[in-house]
Design a protein around this motif. Sequence first.
Motif, PDB file in Angstrom:
ATOM      1  N   GLY A 197       0.905  -1.229  -0.028  1.00  0.00           N
ATOM      2  CA  GLY A 197      -0.137   0.081   0.087  1.00  0.00           C
ATOM      3  C   GLY A 197       0.931   1.078  -0.074  1.00  0.00           C
ATOM      4  O   GLY A 197       1.856   1.221   0.726  1.00  0.00           O
ATOM      5  N   VAL A 198       0.500   2.314  -1.061  1.00  0.00           N
ATOM      6  CA  VAL A 198       1.296   3.407  -0.889  1.00  0.00           C
ATOM      7  C   VAL A 198       0.444   4.543  -1.147  1.00  0.00           C
ATOM      8  O   VAL A 198      -0.778   4.397  -1.910  1.00  0.00           O
ATOM      9  CB  VAL A 198       2.232   3.535  -2.297  1.00  0.00           C
ATOM     10  N   ASN A 199       0.629   5.628  -0.523  1.00  0.00           N
ATOM     11  CA  ASN A 199      -0.266   6.971  -0.622  1.00  0.00           C
ATOM     12  C   ASN A 199      -0.147   7.715  -1.662  1.00  0.00           C
ATOM     13  O   ASN A 199       0.921   8.600  -1.722  1.00  0.00           O
ATOM     14  CB  ASN A 199      -0.442   7.646   0.656  1.00  0.00           C
ATOM     15  N   VAL A 237      -1.276  -0.705  -4.040  1.00  0.00           N
ATOM     16  CA  VAL A 237      -2.294  -0.203  -3.993  1.00  0.00           C
ATOM     17  C   VAL A 237      -2.811   1.010  -3.292  1.00  0.00           C
ATOM     18  O   VAL A 237      -1.739   1.209  -2.264  1.00  0.00           O
ATOM     19  CB  VAL A 237      -3.119  -1.616  -2.915  1.00  0.00           C
ATOM     20  N   ALA A 238      -3.314   1.678  -3.634  1.00  0.00           N
ATOM     21  CA  ALA A 238      -3.609   3.255  -3.143  1.00  0.00           C
ATOM     22  C   ALA A 238      -4.335   3.020  -1.939  1.00  0.00           C
ATOM     23  O   ALA A 238      -5.279   2.565  -1.432  1.00  0.00           O
ATOM     24  CB  ALA A 238      -4.478   4.086  -4.201  1.00  0.00           C
ATOM     25  N   VAL A 260      -3.623   1.454   8.121  1.00  0.00           N
ATOM     26  CA  VAL A 260      -3.553   0.505   9.279  1.00  0.00           C
ATOM     27  C   VAL A 260      -4.777  -0.575   8.961  1.00  0.00           C
ATOM     28  O   VAL A 260      -4.412  -1.984   8.834  1.00  0.00           O
ATOM     29  CB  VAL A 260      -3.388   0.914  10.728  1.00  0.00           C
ATOM     30  N   PRO A 261      -6.086  -0.023   8.656  1.00  0.00           N
ATOM     31  CA  PRO A 261      -7.057  -1.220   8.316  1.00  0.00           C
ATOM     32  C   PRO A 261      -6.835  -2.028   7.251  1.00  0.00           C
ATOM     33  O   PRO A 261      -7.152  -3.097   7.127  1.00  0.00           O
ATOM     34  CB  PRO A 261      -8.188  -0.071   8.173  1.00  0.00           C
ATOM     35  N   PHE A 262      -6.031  -1.544   6.269  1.00  0.00           N
ATOM     36  CA  PHE A 262      -5.907  -2.418   5.124  1.00  0.00           C
ATOM     37  C   PHE A 262      -4.744  -3.479   5.521  1.00  0.00           C
ATOM     38  O   PHE A 262      -4.938  -4.542   4.958  1.00  0.00           O
ATOM     39  CB  PHE A 262      -5.178  -1.603   3.887  1.00  0.00           C
ATOM     40  N   ILE A 263      -3.908  -3.239   6.234  1.00  0.00           N
ATOM     41  CA  ILE A 263      -2.889  -4.459   6.748  1.00  0.00           C
ATOM     42  C   ILE A 263      -3.650  -5.398   7.815  1.00  0.00           C
ATOM     43  O   ILE A 263      -3.523  -6.389   7.678  1.00  0.00           O
ATOM     44  CB  ILE A 263      -1.905  -3.664   7.567  1.00  0.00           C
ATOM     45  N   MET A 264      -4.526  -4.730   8.446  1.00  0.00           N
ATOM     46  CA  MET A 264      -5.197  -5.594   9.578  1.00  0.00           C
ATOM     47  C   MET A 264      -6.392  -6.591   8.851  1.00  0.00           C
ATOM     48  O   MET A 264      -6.499  -7.385   9.454  1.00  0.00           O
ATOM     49  CB  MET A 264      -5.842  -4.733  10.579  1.00  0.00           C
ATOM     50  N   SER A 265      -6.896  -5.987   7.878  1.00  0.00           N
ATOM     51  CA  SER A 265      -7.920  -6.729   6.961  1.00  0.00           C
ATOM     52  C   SER A 265      -7.194  -7.770   5.850  1.00  0.00           C
ATOM     53  O   SER A 265      -7.830  -8.534   5.056  1.00  0.00           O
ATOM     54  CB  SER A 265      -8.830  -6.023   6.631  1.00  0.00           C
ATOM     55  N   ASP A 266      -5.717  -7.706   6.020  1.00  0.00           N
ATOM     56  CA  ASP A 266      -4.988  -8.531   4.873  1.00  0.00           C
ATOM     57  C   ASP A 266      -5.279  -8.287   3.503  1.00  0.00           C
ATOM     58  O   ASP A 266      -5.167  -9.031   2.615  1.00  0.00           O
ATOM     59  CB  ASP A 266      -5.268 -10.045   5.300  1.00  0.00           C
ATOM     60  N   LYS A 267      -5.729  -6.885   3.137  1.00  0.00           N
ATOM     61  CA  LYS A 267      -5.788  -6.541   1.733  1.00  0.00           C
ATOM     62  C   LYS A 267      -4.476  -6.337   1.009  1.00  0.00           C
ATOM     63  O   LYS A 267      -4.376  -6.413  -0.143  1.00  0.00           O
ATOM     64  CB  LYS A 267      -6.536  -5.197   1.721  1.00  0.00           C
ATOM     65  N   ILE A 268      -3.594  -5.979   2.000  1.00  0.00           N
ATOM     66  CA  ILE A 268      -2.316  -5.856   1.249  1.00  0.00           C
ATOM     67  C   ILE A 268      -1.353  -6.403   2.350  1.00  0.00           C
ATOM     68  O   ILE A 268      -1.580  -6.943   3.438  1.00  0.00           O
ATOM     69  CB  ILE A 268      -1.627  -4.434   1.402  1.00  0.00           C
ATOM     70  N   ASP A 269       0.122  -6.860   1.634  1.00  0.00           N
ATOM     71  CA  ASP A 269       1.109  -7.428   2.705  1.00  0.00           C
ATOM     72  C   ASP A 269       1.753  -6.519   3.470  1.00  0.00           C
ATOM     73  O   ASP A 269       2.393  -6.918   4.518  1.00  0.00           O
ATOM     74  CB  ASP A 269       2.042  -7.946   1.714  1.00  0.00           C
ATOM     75  N   ALA A 270       2.157  -5.342   3.043  1.00  0.00           N
ATOM     76  CA  ALA A 270       2.998  -4.364   3.763  1.00  0.00           C
ATOM     77  C   ALA A 270       2.348  -2.857   3.200  1.00  0.00           C
ATOM     78  O   ALA A 270       1.707  -2.835   2.308  1.00  0.00           O
ATOM     79  CB  ALA A 270       4.261  -4.489   3.352  1.00  0.00           C
ATOM     80  N   VAL A 271       2.645  -1.727   4.016  1.00  0.00           N
ATOM     81  CA  VAL A 271       2.286  -0.729   3.650  1.00  0.00           C
ATOM     82  C   VAL A 271       3.435   0.516   4.023  1.00  0.00           C
ATOM     83  O   VAL A 271       4.076   0.328   4.882  1.00  0.00           O
ATOM     84  CB  VAL A 271       0.910  -0.275   4.692  1.00  0.00           C
ATOM     85  N   MET A 272       3.260   1.392   3.077  1.00  0.00           N
ATOM     86  CA  MET A 272       4.314   2.773   3.287  1.00  0.00           C
ATOM     87  C   MET A 272       3.464   4.115   3.449  1.00  0.00           C
ATOM     88  O   MET A 272       2.732   3.699   4.142  1.00  0.00           O
ATOM     89  CB  MET A 272       5.189   2.424   2.346  1.00  0.00           C
ATOM     90  N   GLY A 273       3.620   5.023   2.647  1.00  0.00           N
ATOM     91  CA  GLY A 273       2.817   6.010   2.682  1.00  0.00           C
ATOM     92  C   GLY A 273       3.038   6.843   4.196  1.00  0.00           C
ATOM     93  O   GLY A 273       2.040   7.352   4.826  1.00  0.00           O
ATOM     94  N   GLY A 274       4.139   7.264   4.481  1.00  0.00           N
ATOM     95  CA  GLY A 274       4.596   7.919   5.958  1.00  0.00           C
ATOM     96  C   GLY A 274       4.130   7.197   7.046  1.00  0.00           C
ATOM     97  O   GLY A 274       3.682   7.754   7.805  1.00  0.00           O
TER      98      GLY A 274
END
Length: 272
Positions: free
Chosen positions: A43-45, A82-83, A90-104
């Motif tokens: 996930g990236v913003n 994924v935008a 955080v919800p995208f990580i917790m709901s397993d929609k993505i493997d990892a997240v960046m975006g500040g």
Amino acid sequence: MNKISMLERLVIAGFIASSLMSMTAANARSLDDIMKSKTLIVGVNPNLPPLGVYDDKNQISGFDAAVAGKIADRMGVKLELVAVGSNDRVPFIMSDKIDAVMGGMTRNDDRMKVVDFTNPVNTEVLGILTTEKKPFKKWQDLNDPSVKMVQVRGTTPIKFIQDNIPKAQLLILDNYPDAVRAISQGRADALIDVLDFMLDYTKKYPTKWHIVDDPIEVDYDCIAVSKGNIKLREKLNTEIAALHQSGYIGSAWNKWFGHAMLHDPTASPTTY
């Protein structure tokens, strides 16, 4: 960025209250799952330039996308971006929609209750932007009735100024370009904000700019993964370390921000 949104706080509180922490890693894709699928989903913003932007083909680009792409290449997998926004990282990580997240994704105690962080990719320096004509050496020097601060409406440094620099005058404008221009024109003396994002605005003016050497705060931005997804976190740490050592992260930062990173992310006092 370090600011926690109300939605993010509610998600974290609900997550803890419902005792789901032990389930997150079990539902999340493991490193083995990612390698078998040959795809890493990050996930990236795209609305946080230059960390994330949409390019002229409406594809997600920017510093975060470049680093994520390099990590995926080194892992031998395809990158799927994924935008995400500040509220749903955080919800995208917790709901397993993505493997990892960046975006500040600044590492802080609240977020660490529900996600795991890699070692830092980059830093954000909260400091003072002023001009060479001004004598400021530290933020306490700003607490004077003769000092004119400028800030952008709705930003967190306003409260910092009200609480810690109450004697200074405060001019509140609607956007950062106007705030930086106010300093250049002599209508304000200084601005407090994340300097990494401010320097791009200064290029439009011939003013001799100055960053006060003593930062107010240094935050560490990492990659977040599901709580307990240890092997994935360790693998990402290995790749991040290699990209720091090779100079790739520093080079990518220079490309997207137009200047060197203001604080060394490998100097983090604590790793996780």
